[in-house]
Design a protein around this motif. Sequence first.
Motif, PDB file in Angstrom:
ATOM      1  N   GLY A 137       0.810  -1.207   0.000  1.00 20.88           N
ATOM      2  CA  GLY A 137       0.000   0.000   0.000  1.00 20.88           C
ATOM      3  C   GLY A 137       0.845   1.259   0.000  1.00 20.88           C
ATOM      4  N   SER A 162      -0.069   4.837  -1.668  1.00 17.09           N
ATOM      5  CA  SER A 162      -1.503   4.932  -1.921  1.00 17.09           C
ATOM      6  C   SER A 162      -2.137   5.939  -0.988  1.00 17.09           C
ATOM      7  N   ARG A 195     -15.434   5.046   2.302  1.00 14.18           N
ATOM      8  CA  ARG A 195     -14.016   5.192   2.635  1.00 14.18           C
ATOM      9  C   ARG A 195     -13.845   5.707   4.058  1.00 14.18           C
ATOM     10  N   ASP A 197      -6.971  -5.576   3.139  1.00 18.37           N
ATOM     11  CA  ASP A 197      -6.967  -4.625   2.038  1.00 18.37           C
ATOM     12  C   ASP A 197      -8.378  -4.487   1.494  1.00 18.37           C
ATOM     13  N   ARG A 224     -10.860  -2.873  -1.557  1.00 23.35           N
ATOM     14  CA  ARG A 224     -10.886  -2.358  -2.920  1.00 23.35           C
ATOM     15  C   ARG A 224     -12.329  -2.209  -3.404  1.00 23.35           C
ATOM     16  N   HIS A 231      -6.905   7.639  -4.917  1.00 18.71           N
ATOM     17  CA  HIS A 231      -7.119   6.741  -3.791  1.00 18.71           C
ATOM     18  C   HIS A 231      -6.370   5.414  -3.918  1.00 18.71           C
ATOM     19  N   ASP A 239      -7.496   2.511  -4.770  1.00 16.86           N
ATOM     20  CA  ASP A 239      -8.263   1.420  -4.153  1.00 16.86           C
ATOM     21  C   ASP A 239      -9.343   0.886  -5.092  1.00 16.86           C
TER      22      ASP A 239
END
Length: 301
Positions: free
Chosen positions: A33, A36, A85, A101, A103, A125, A127
């Motif tokens: 990550g 990110s 989010r 994680d 997504r 983002h 993601d």
Amino acid sequence: MTSKAPSSTSYLLLAPIAVLLLVFLVSSVNRSGGGSDGLGILCTRRAVAGNYTVVPEEAPNKPELSLLVGILTMPKLRERRDIVRLAYALQPPVPAYARVDVRFVFCSVTDPVDAALVSLEAAHHGDIIVLDCTENMNDGKTYAYFSSVPRLFADAPYDFVMKTDDDAYLRVPALVEELRGKPRDDVYLGWGFNMSGDPMLFMHGMGYVMSWDLVSWVATAEEILARNDTVGPEDLMLGKWVNLAGKGKNRYDLKPRMYDLNWDMDNLRPDTVLVHTLKNNRRWATVFDYFNVTQLASHLP
């Protein structure tokens, strides 16, 4: 002779190409990550002034448990994704033994305006996963997701893979605690439901988890396509896949800790793992208030 500047239409036509490039980058990104600005690793994220910053936290190099959460959504629901989010970022840290994680999962973004905005969202983002399918709910998107995950994350498989929706609030530490003592193979977990007297539970589409071996099997099971079993209510279809194949022997029913929020919004539980049907901002606000999310946000630096 002076050249004309590209029109805004030209930029929009290039947007789908940008999305495809971003999909490659996002799906190929190292799961650390690093860099990110999105959900990334929940155990090391905190929301600060609308952005995300990394908070160092000691954790083993190889986690005891790893989980990929795929949130199925649609391009036009940008406001919903921003709320989701925040819902994940403002939760307590995941225990150090786990890695999670998150997504957002789309099918191909064909509208040029959506494509331009999704490409910016993905760049900011980090993601987003875009699958090679036509956007739908019960016409194969769930199959496309599960059958793509083993390829997208072949270099670093997860122990578990989850599918959930953008109108569900998942309390990640609670789910991680549930998964910690479970086997790492042949696991099918969620809100169990019987259909037509079938004693084999299938898991409601609000959110369910499969172990990596089951997801890998979905990606290679030719019989699913041969029966055209990708079309239909996605949760029923997935239950059919594992039932006909005699898989998912380790089934775990998490109701009543997974449930739909009722009309009066008065059935929230302190031991909730997932609450579903958060279709509007009022419902999200009720959930945030119940779980003290707004109070947690006010104490962030």
